[in-house]
Design a protein around this motif. Structure first.
Motif, PDB file in Angstrom:
ATOM      1  N   VAL A 117      -4.514   6.508  -1.071  1.00 40.91           N
ATOM      2  CA  VAL A 117      -3.798   5.529  -0.651  1.00 40.91           C
ATOM      3  C   VAL A 117      -4.447   4.428  -0.104  1.00 40.91           C
ATOM      4  O   VAL A 117      -4.310   3.146  -0.351  1.00 40.91           O
ATOM      5  N   TRP A 118      -5.138   4.951   1.162  1.00 39.09           N
ATOM      6  CA  TRP A 118      -5.820   3.952   1.899  1.00 39.09           C
ATOM      7  C   TRP A 118      -6.973   4.623   2.783  1.00 39.09           C
ATOM      8  O   TRP A 118      -6.529   5.883   2.951  1.00 39.09           O
ATOM      9  N   ALA A 125     -12.370  -0.945   4.655  1.00 41.22           N
ATOM     10  CA  ALA A 125     -10.867  -0.475   4.449  1.00 41.22           C
ATOM     11  C   ALA A 125     -10.704  -0.762   2.904  1.00 41.22           C
ATOM     12  O   ALA A 125     -11.218  -1.577   2.193  1.00 41.22           O
ATOM     13  N   GLN A 163       3.572  -0.470   4.641  1.00 46.54           N
ATOM     14  CA  GLN A 163       2.278  -0.583   4.924  1.00 46.54           C
ATOM     15  C   GLN A 163       1.663  -1.523   3.653  1.00 46.54           C
ATOM     16  O   GLN A 163       2.010  -1.328   2.693  1.00 46.54           O
ATOM     17  N   ARG A 180      -5.664  -6.805   6.489  1.00 46.53           N
ATOM     18  CA  ARG A 180      -5.976  -5.688   5.849  1.00 46.53           C
ATOM     19  C   ARG A 180      -5.178  -4.547   5.907  1.00 46.53           C
ATOM     20  O   ARG A 180      -5.098  -3.585   4.545  1.00 46.53           O
ATOM     21  N   THR A 181      -5.163  -3.931   6.934  1.00 46.15           N
ATOM     22  CA  THR A 181      -4.372  -2.558   7.067  1.00 46.15           C
ATOM     23  C   THR A 181      -3.247  -2.818   8.066  1.00 46.15           C
ATOM     24  O   THR A 181      -3.399  -2.623   9.320  1.00 46.15           O
ATOM     25  N   ARG A 189       4.660   3.099  -3.593  1.00 43.25           N
ATOM     26  CA  ARG A 189       3.903   1.773  -3.312  1.00 43.25           C
ATOM     27  C   ARG A 189       5.033   0.739  -3.537  1.00 43.25           C
ATOM     28  O   ARG A 189       5.102  -0.322  -2.755  1.00 43.25           O
ATOM     29  N   VAL A 242       0.932  -1.091   0.068  1.00 45.38           N
ATOM     30  CA  VAL A 242       0.025   0.040  -0.106  1.00 45.38           C
ATOM     31  C   VAL A 242       0.805   1.168  -0.009  1.00 45.38           C
ATOM     32  O   VAL A 242       0.690   2.088  -0.759  1.00 45.38           O
ATOM     33  N   ASN A 256      -5.111   7.627  -8.439  1.00 44.99           N
ATOM     34  CA  ASN A 256      -4.200   6.854  -7.323  1.00 44.99           C
ATOM     35  C   ASN A 256      -3.915   7.812  -6.049  1.00 44.99           C
ATOM     36  O   ASN A 256      -3.055   7.230  -5.473  1.00 44.99           O
ATOM     37  N   ARG A 265      -9.011   1.083  -1.056  1.00 44.81           N
ATOM     38  CA  ARG A 265      -8.257   2.497  -1.466  1.00 44.81           C
ATOM     39  C   ARG A 265      -9.541   3.603  -1.901  1.00 44.81           C
ATOM     40  O   ARG A 265      -9.530   4.738  -1.918  1.00 44.81           O
ATOM     41  N   ASP A 309       2.359   5.604 -10.690  1.00 44.48           N
ATOM     42  CA  ASP A 309       0.914   5.963 -10.924  1.00 44.48           C
ATOM     43  C   ASP A 309       0.530   7.291  -9.805  1.00 44.48           C
ATOM     44  O   ASP A 309      -0.589   7.201  -9.283  1.00 44.48           O
TER      45      ASP A 309
END
Lengths: 762, 762
Positions: B194-195, B261, A211, A217-218, A263, A194, B191, B263, A242
């Motif tokens: 990020v999260w 959760a 991350q 998931r996180t 990323r 991430v 993009n 993007r 990107d």
């Protein structure tokens, strides 16, 4: 200073212990289980350590062309013994899991022209990876060594709890590199990474975080990395195309640019090395911050003495392993036993900084005051024998683990105890809510320095979560209907057992209403038994049993990681009733006999995870957990000698020292805990009760050094490969007229003596 | 309780002040500058507040088909006055910037069938956005109101420092929704997100964070959101298809699933509403954690009284605005002036929780003890007049801002003071290192409650950073070579000025070696002057001037946001020498005259950012900053009346109350600060000196209420649109025989009297 005082304390403990003469470490073979299904790793870690610094022989992508890549399964721990190359050394690994994550912060030393891609196993020269040979490989507790052949670099690894320590012996080169690959990871795929954030603070210190979104998931993991020698140059390649590049473009970022973010990033650090020069790296991690990682680094490894850190790590292992001292004429038995002890003491792992700070499930930072916060709870596996083992030999840690589970509950927006949790995430893997078993087992066994009433409350809330995995149906209908929620029989059986655990605690605490509710629920196993065929069988929402049904088939039959032949035996809290329900003792004994002796047709060995011939005896599946109590059930049918026989057979067939020495995933220590209990002669068939069912001890003598200062001795007379049958048992010198011992009988200290012989005592 | 005591304290302060009778708020027009180039926003904020809760009329993508989308520039503040629809209300905005970011946590109320996409401006019915009309729009300090016409919802917004307060008056509906769109953002692109991590804690509380990579590369903003009424249902759509879905699949996530959760996420919350029912939302943000956001929420807005919070916010504004009380016969003058005061007191913004915790540039949490930590430093703009203004009317805050800048340095891996920084990130936008000007100005003016020697050290380290933006060349060669690093003349000139600032501080602190080094560097402006053409001109690495050169052209001529005609005048620290170099006073006066009067050919109005006819008088560009001191330069050529004339012309032409009332980006208050100084009759031509150059005051009287308890009164006799020429100046009753006043003359209190007339006093 701290660590030195700590070391000397440990050393003096060891010196005054009974077993100082014997180097117990020499029996531990971390390589065991690294081939095929064991999913263990050979690298360096300390007991329950936050860092697991270990080689990756490959890190396949979880997906190939948008589909699940079944080959990734081999690399749950990053290492497969048959592989010929090493990609690098990363800092976090699960031990023995059947799904995976982690593999954070891969480091690889190289020389010559810089290569930033890992290359392929077939053509290691196409990248930074290197050939290696097991002949140069040494895997000990807290120490790993291997020669990286392509560039002639000797790699050595050790670790403290939160810091990995690398020592690379280079050849002479003016192109020596340390590669730090943030793209590499276990169960990786293109979008798992991430974000990565890195700062080169000065010419020896690098900090940052990684991350990811994978099984967790996180997940965010912070680090601080120091080199023993200043790098002459450094750089990174940012493969993240990107995102907005912004005004960073005003800098020349080709090298020596201290900020990296994106990323997908790989970094390198360059050195000149003389022949035999050692470049050392201390790599600290933290769940909280780079500041936390630095604190960990400074507190745990202030100096640069690799051998001292290795000695300290090994001293920690010696201390833990010596909690059970066994005597055996068989070196293999000792290797099996202490390797099992080693694997049992890896997970759960420490999850907090030296100052007690850790990341919670709510992504906020919390502080553990006066205890250790743990993560990596593979509870569907470990509630069975690992946590019960901890209640005997690691009671303080087990209580801390339970506190960590209650913390998890407090931080959970689902208001649930952990199912399978790691690194401040619930990954929801597998079924049941077996935290309640772990909690009940501790409370019932008197190892509950936490608020037992609160613990009961959170168990109850967890068990009433209607939206969880068919539980609403179960609560309304007494079973999970297969047409509403798959693996319905496994879920019904395991919920029923967990509910019994809750009832026991409620009873002990005088919470009658809760007892009534859950003892009633604990009988729900009856609702999925089809007496017409003599198996547990999936029922549908309309009350009928599912028509098409194959009790030998594992998949899509209402079970998970087990077939009806095995899973139908899962009523650990009421074997007598189960046996009666299934036709009585005689018929049940025949079922057990058939289970162990039948020849399973080839078609049932599907090429899928966890089901291979390695872990199967007849149709008895030891490689997965649901049958782990099954061999002990003969004790309830009047055939204890069959238990004794089967146990010894399983011990022999399913475990041996060596890479292929585990018949299935070690599952964070559950397989190993089974070994430890069974070779000591007893097993917790029903955690949450205080009883251990007797089997057939495979050691000559065992001494349990308990944390309460007492000693429990298991003396085994005349045991051997042929003398597997128990003739007589004395507890503290008095004949034992039952097939179990209780927890307090162990914890009060004393001795049990098994008299063994070559013939079953019928 | 805290906030109520606070309010009553403020109110009592106001009550005892001289100006309590006049509602200064009525002169503030937040709508000013929201049309075209101003890039201000109309929403609710308190002075220097962390939350800027304001409507988005669109949020275009920064990229279209992989290329920069020039239309995005219009939406730097999320709002364009000409637009007909509102997408929603988000919580963070820059005021007046020329590049952008933020727009976090967009909320939109709707009714009827749930629509989760925003829809298009042309067809608002295709999504959740709504038509609106300016006729229902009210924009006041700390208050915004608008009718969302499509669904008949009245939206009202107010804010405390860290909490946005929404009040939506719904029609009767059993399908009323609050949409929370985490995908929306300013300067967005596919993009950037990020999260996102969200938890529905209970039926009124939602927490989480949003992480982006845009102008700020690694930005995380946490939130806690509470509803005044429990929602009946909620849900989210997760548009993130490229991450591992894992065992969350065991849950029905279609609605009422409390963990989100990914993007790209949009969430909704459903209500039944009666006609006229108000749904209120308190939305707190934090740079540190959701726990921090909750702390902020509870501390700042414990109750649900929207009007009270609005009153508290407006009381804060009243207090700040009353620091300068002006008298004027012109309502427009008052509106211009107090709107400028309003815009000057928005940025920098508070960047810490109520307990002082904030995120540092190193991504670690830090605590500000005893001061406020700020972010949003648009320093290339604001060093000119905004921070000098703060040294007079906000000295405490300015010192805190400098402390925040020094914190930034301490946390910077580049070891540099901020260039353009926001939200724990350096975005490296624009040129120079003008933090040093802000620091020098404060030190030279005696507003330095920080360690001045340390401050000097960090200025010096910043100014010696060889890898920064051509600085190595500048240090070696005395100028930045255009063929090595673009905008080379602008950089050379600004470095030279900044170096002079460092030299002044070094001199004051007796640091002779530093003084010598930097006073020498401060002369580097001479190295880019081409006497053959009378302009500053880019030089190449070989020492020659760049051949092809158009002094009227803005782009690719060695300058940034200015052409040679304007930028050649940028030697604020040595105007006398500059004037001599450029041919003496007469010739220089002619240059200035031409600048203001020439007719710029059409071809120079390229359709690019920041250069439009709005902000230009002749060839004098007021819409960008490099010329902001230029009109005052006549004071050095013997033509102060020309300064007076030009200043009044600029005040009139470039500012008026109304949406199109700003001739260029307000640039975080710099354009407004120019207005405030110039309308008061003086301007800091050279921050870092203690002098303010005199112009032509446009108010009848102004009273500065200083933090030291003193009062400085500017009395202007007989001024008016025609009476723009200063005839005589008295300082504390004595004739002033110079064209400047000093900082201490202001801060010691007293009065200055300007006598104005219709004819120039030559």
């Amino acid at each position: 200073m701290t660590s030195r005082i700590f070391l000397s304390t440990i050393l003096s403990c060891i010196c005054c212990s009974l077993f100082a003469q014997e180097n117990v470490l020499s029996y531990v073979k971390p390589i065991t289980g690294t081939q095929r299904m064991g999913h263990t790793y050979p690298g360096a870690t300390v007991p329950f350590g936050m860092v697991q610094l270990s080689p990756e022989t490959d890190t396949l992508s979880y997906e190939m062309n948008g589909k699940y890549n079944p080959d990734v399964y081999k690399y749950c721990a990053g290492y497969q013994y048959e592989d010929k190359t090493i990609v690098g050394f990363s800092h976090t690994h699960f031990s023995g899991t059947g799904h995976s994550d982690l593999g954070d912060f891969l480091i690889m030393p190289t020389t010559g022209t810089l290569q930033l891609n890992p290359g392929t196993a077939d053509h290691p020269e196409s990248g930074y990876r290197s050939r290696f040979s097991h002949s140069t490989e040494v895997a000990e507790p807290a120490y790993y060594k291997v020669k990286l052949e392509d560039d002639g670099i000797l790699a050595e690894l050790t670790a403290s709890n939160r810091v990995g320590f690398h020592q690379y012996t280079f050849p002479a080169s003016d192109q020596s590199h340390i590669i730090l690959d943030f793209m590499s990871g276990i169960y990786n795929y293109p979008n798992k990474n991430v974000w990565t954030f890195v700062r080169v603070e000065n010419d020896t210190l690098v900090t940052g975080f990684r991350q990811t979104s994978g099984w967790a998931r996180t997940r965010i993991e912070y680090f601080a990395m120091v080199f023993s020698k200043p790098f002459k140059e450094y750089g990174h390649r940012n493969y993240t195309n990107d995102v907005y590049k912004g005004f960073y473009r005003k800098f020349d970022q080709t090298k020596n640019f201290p900020e990296m973010a994106g990323r997908q990033i790989r970094a390198w650090f360059d050195f000149n090395t003389t022949a035999g020069e050692k470049i050392k790296i201390k790599f600290a991690i933290s769940p909280v911050s780079t500041e936390g990682a630095l604190k960990n680094l400074r507190a745990e490894i202030p100096g640069w003495d690799f051998d001292q850190v290795k000695q300290e790590g090994q001293a920690l292992w010696t201390k833990e392993l010596n909690k059970v001292h066994i005597e055996s004429g068989s070196r293999e038995e000792k290797e099996n036993f202490y390797t099992a002890m080693y694997h049992a003491f890896i997970n759960p792992t420490t999850y907090m900084d030296v100052d007690g700070q850790y990341r919670g499930l709510d992504m906020n930072n919390h502080t553990a005051n006066g205890y250790t916060n743990y993560t990596t709870f593979s509870l569907w596996d470990t509630y069975r024998a690992l946590h019960p083992l901890f209640n005997i030999v690691q009671p303080k840690r087990n209580a801390d683990m339970i506190q960590s589970m209650i913390n998890h509950y407090d931080q959970s927006v689902q208001h649930m105890l952990p199912i399978w949790s790691h690194y401040a995430n619930e990954n929801w893997c597998m079924i049941g809510y077996h935290s309640v078993s772990v909690i009940a087992d501790a409370i019932m066994k008197g190892n509950a320095p936490f608020d037992a009433n609160k613990a009961l409350d959170v168990c109850v809330t967890t068990a009433r979560h209607r939206n969880y995995d068919g539980l609403g149906y179960y609560m309304d209908m007494g079973y999970v209907p297969e047409d509403k929620n798959g693996s319905s029989v496994s879920k019904t059986l395991e919920y029923a057992y967990d509910d019994w655990c809750i009832a026991q605690v409620a009873k002990k605490l005088g919470r009658t209403d809760i007892y009534e509710e859950f003892i009633k629920r604990s009988n729900n196993y009856k609702n999925v038994y089809d007496k017409t065929i003599g198996f547990m069988r999936p029922r549908l929402n309309d009350g009928t049993f599912k028509a098409a049904f194959d009790p030998l088939q594992t998949h899509d039959q209402g079970f998970i990681e087990g077939n009806a032949w095995n899973y139908s035996l899962y009523v650990p809290h009421n074997p007598d009733d189960m046996i009666a329900m299934m036709g009585g003792k005689k018929q049940f004994t025949q079922h057990l006999d058939s289970l162990f002796t039948m020849e399973l047709p080839d078609k049932y060995f599907a090429e899928t995870e966890d089901i291979t011939r390695d872990g199967i005896i007849g149709n008895y599946v030891h490689g997965n957990e649901p049958s782990h109590h099954v061999a002990y059930l003969y004790n309830w049918t009047g055939y204890p000698w069959k238990t004794q026989e089967r146990i010894r057979m399983i011990l022999k067939k399913m475990y041996h020292p060596g890479p292929d020495g585990l018949g299935g995933n070690d599952d964070c220590g559950q397989m190993s805990a089974w070994y430890i209990f069974s070779s000591l002669g007893f097993y917790p068939v029903c955690p949450g009760s205080d009883q251990y069912s007797l089997g057939s001890p495979a050691v000559d003598k065992a001494t349990l050094q308990l944390e309460n200062g007492k000693t429990f001795i298991i003396d085994v007379k005349n045991q051997g490969d042929k003398n597997v049958y128990v003739q007589k048992v004395l507890l503290n010198g008095k004949a034992l007229d039952r097939l179990y011992i209780t927890h307090s009988e162990i914890m009060n200290g004393g001795n049990i003596t098994f008299f063994m012989g070559p013939k079953a005592k019928k």
